[in-house]
Design a protein around this motif. Structure first.
Motif, PDB file in Angstrom:
ATOM      1  N   ALA A  26       0.832  -1.205   0.000  1.00  0.00           N
ATOM      2  CA  ALA A  26       0.000   0.000   0.000  1.00  0.00           C
ATOM      3  C   ALA A  26       0.862   1.249   0.000  1.00  0.00           C
ATOM      4  O   ALA A  26       0.558   2.227  -0.692  1.00  0.00           O
ATOM      5  CB  ALA A  26      -0.937   0.005   1.203  1.00  0.00           C
ATOM      6  N   ILE A  27       1.949   1.234   0.753  1.00  0.00           N
ATOM      7  CA  ILE A  27       2.848   2.383   0.823  1.00  0.00           C
ATOM      8  C   ILE A  27       3.576   2.586  -0.504  1.00  0.00           C
ATOM      9  O   ILE A  27       3.799   3.710  -0.937  1.00  0.00           O
ATOM     10  CB  ILE A  27       3.859   2.203   1.979  1.00  0.00           C
ATOM     11  N   GLU A  28       3.937   1.490  -1.139  1.00  0.00           N
ATOM     12  CA  GLU A  28       4.720   1.568  -2.376  1.00  0.00           C
ATOM     13  C   GLU A  28       3.901   2.005  -3.581  1.00  0.00           C
ATOM     14  O   GLU A  28       4.467   2.421  -4.583  1.00  0.00           O
ATOM     15  CB  GLU A  28       5.374   0.216  -2.659  1.00  0.00           C
ATOM     16  N   GLN A  29       2.602   1.932  -3.508  1.00  0.00           N
ATOM     17  CA  GLN A  29       1.768   2.270  -4.653  1.00  0.00           C
ATOM     18  C   GLN A  29       1.430   3.753  -4.689  1.00  0.00           C
ATOM     19  O   GLN A  29       1.216   4.379  -3.658  1.00  0.00           O
ATOM     20  CB  GLN A  29       0.454   1.482  -4.613  1.00  0.00           C
ATOM     21  N   PRO A  45      -1.144   6.892  -5.538  1.00  0.00           N
ATOM     22  CA  PRO A  45      -2.598   6.988  -5.273  1.00  0.00           C
ATOM     23  C   PRO A  45      -3.472   6.415  -6.390  1.00  0.00           C
ATOM     24  O   PRO A  45      -4.452   5.734  -6.114  1.00  0.00           O
ATOM     25  CB  PRO A  45      -2.821   8.485  -5.100  1.00  0.00           C
ATOM     26  N   GLY A  46      -3.118   6.659  -7.627  1.00  0.00           N
ATOM     27  CA  GLY A  46      -3.913   6.126  -8.740  1.00  0.00           C
ATOM     28  C   GLY A  46      -3.888   4.606  -8.782  1.00  0.00           C
ATOM     29  O   GLY A  46      -4.917   3.961  -9.023  1.00  0.00           O
ATOM     30  N   GLN A  47      -2.717   4.031  -8.524  1.00  0.00           N
ATOM     31  CA  GLN A  47      -2.590   2.573  -8.485  1.00  0.00           C
ATOM     32  C   GLN A  47      -3.403   1.997  -7.333  1.00  0.00           C
ATOM     33  O   GLN A  47      -4.034   0.955  -7.466  1.00  0.00           O
ATOM     34  CB  GLN A  47      -1.134   2.162  -8.312  1.00  0.00           C
ATOM     35  N   ARG A  48      -3.373   2.684  -6.203  1.00  0.00           N
ATOM     36  CA  ARG A  48      -4.127   2.219  -5.035  1.00  0.00           C
ATOM     37  C   ARG A  48      -5.619   2.220  -5.323  1.00  0.00           C
ATOM     38  O   ARG A  48      -6.331   1.282  -4.959  1.00  0.00           O
ATOM     39  CB  ARG A  48      -3.813   3.083  -3.819  1.00  0.00           C
ATOM     40  N   ARG A  49      -6.103   3.292  -5.950  1.00  0.00           N
ATOM     41  CA  ARG A  49      -7.538   3.358  -6.283  1.00  0.00           C
ATOM     42  C   ARG A  49      -7.920   2.238  -7.236  1.00  0.00           C
ATOM     43  O   ARG A  49      -8.955   1.593  -7.066  1.00  0.00           O
ATOM     44  CB  ARG A  49      -7.890   4.724  -6.873  1.00  0.00           C
ATOM     45  N   ALA A  50      -7.080   1.999  -8.233  1.00  0.00           N
ATOM     46  CA  ALA A  50      -7.370   0.937  -9.208  1.00  0.00           C
ATOM     47  C   ALA A  50      -7.350  -0.441  -8.529  1.00  0.00           C
ATOM     48  O   ALA A  50      -8.232  -1.274  -8.782  1.00  0.00           O
ATOM     49  CB  ALA A  50      -6.356   0.981 -10.353  1.00  0.00           C
ATOM     50  N   ALA A  51      -6.362  -0.669  -7.673  1.00  0.00           N
ATOM     51  CA  ALA A  51      -6.283  -1.957  -6.968  1.00  0.00           C
ATOM     52  C   ALA A  51      -7.466  -2.126  -6.018  1.00  0.00           C
ATOM     53  O   ALA A  51      -8.043  -3.215  -5.920  1.00  0.00           O
ATOM     54  CB  ALA A  51      -4.964  -2.054  -6.199  1.00  0.00           C
ATOM     55  N   LEU A  52      -7.829  -1.062  -5.343  1.00  0.00           N
ATOM     56  CA  LEU A  52      -8.981  -1.096  -4.440  1.00  0.00           C
ATOM     57  C   LEU A  52     -10.247  -1.439  -5.215  1.00  0.00           C
ATOM     58  O   LEU A  52     -11.012  -2.306  -4.811  1.00  0.00           O
ATOM     59  CB  LEU A  52      -9.141   0.248  -3.731  1.00  0.00           C
ATOM     60  N   GLN A  53     -10.446  -0.787  -6.343  1.00  0.00           N
ATOM     61  CA  GLN A  53     -11.648  -1.058  -7.138  1.00  0.00           C
ATOM     62  C   GLN A  53     -11.655  -2.488  -7.655  1.00  0.00           C
ATOM     63  O   GLN A  53     -12.699  -3.148  -7.650  1.00  0.00           O
ATOM     64  CB  GLN A  53     -11.765  -0.063  -8.301  1.00  0.00           C
ATOM     65  N   LEU A  54     -10.491  -2.982  -8.064  1.00  0.00           N
ATOM     66  CA  LEU A  54     -10.401  -4.367  -8.534  1.00  0.00           C
ATOM     67  C   LEU A  54     -10.785  -5.338  -7.421  1.00  0.00           C
ATOM     68  O   LEU A  54     -11.571  -6.271  -7.646  1.00  0.00           O
ATOM     69  CB  LEU A  54      -8.980  -4.666  -9.027  1.00  0.00           C
TER      70      LEU A  54
END
Length: 141
Positions: free
Chosen positions: A51-54, A56-65
């Protein structure tokens, strides 16, 4: 480097098993952790690290997935749950719990914490200082 990659792979595998509904004792056995507590801690640490390494855009995409996956899983068990299938209901409850964790519903909102810690102090300087001092807990030194 090699041991770090192995630890991450093991934590990833443990996380996937946990998402699949496997209990922590079995996850520890399958992945080589000493016990259930250590397996859970390793997965938590791994999730925090990624989570720290991602960005914000990657985190949102991973969260949505992940949320989309949970929705798909829940829909597969939903009709059986409503029909009274105990096992299906357990799966749905685990999915709901996972969604609550991902969305942060299991933690107090930041505004709740701020409201609980906010103290309004007004008045003349001496009264202001006296009020602030009254807010500091006394200790028995």
């Amino acid at each position: 480097m090699g041991s770090e990659v192995h630890a991450q792979d093991r934590a990833y595998t443990a996380h996937q098993l946990q998402l699949g509904g496997v209990d922590w004792c079995e996850i520890a056995r399958r992945t080589g952790y000493l016990d259930a507590r250590i397996a859970a801690m390793a997965v938590t640490a791994w999730l925090q690290k990624i989570a720290i390494e991602q960005a914000p855009g990657q985190r949102r995409a991973a969260l949505q997935l992940e949320l989309d996956r949970l929705d798909k899983l829940q829909s597969a068990f939903w009709d059986r749950t409503l029909a009274g299938d105990y096992h299906a209901a357990e799966v749905v409850l685990k999915i709901v719990g996972r969604r609550c964790t991902i969305m942060g519903f299991d933690r107090p909102a930041d505004t709740d914490l701020v409201a609980a810690r906010t103290v309004l102090v007004t008045g003349p300087s001496k009264q202001y200082i006296a009020t602030l001092q009254s807010l500091i807990p006394e200790t028995d030194d």
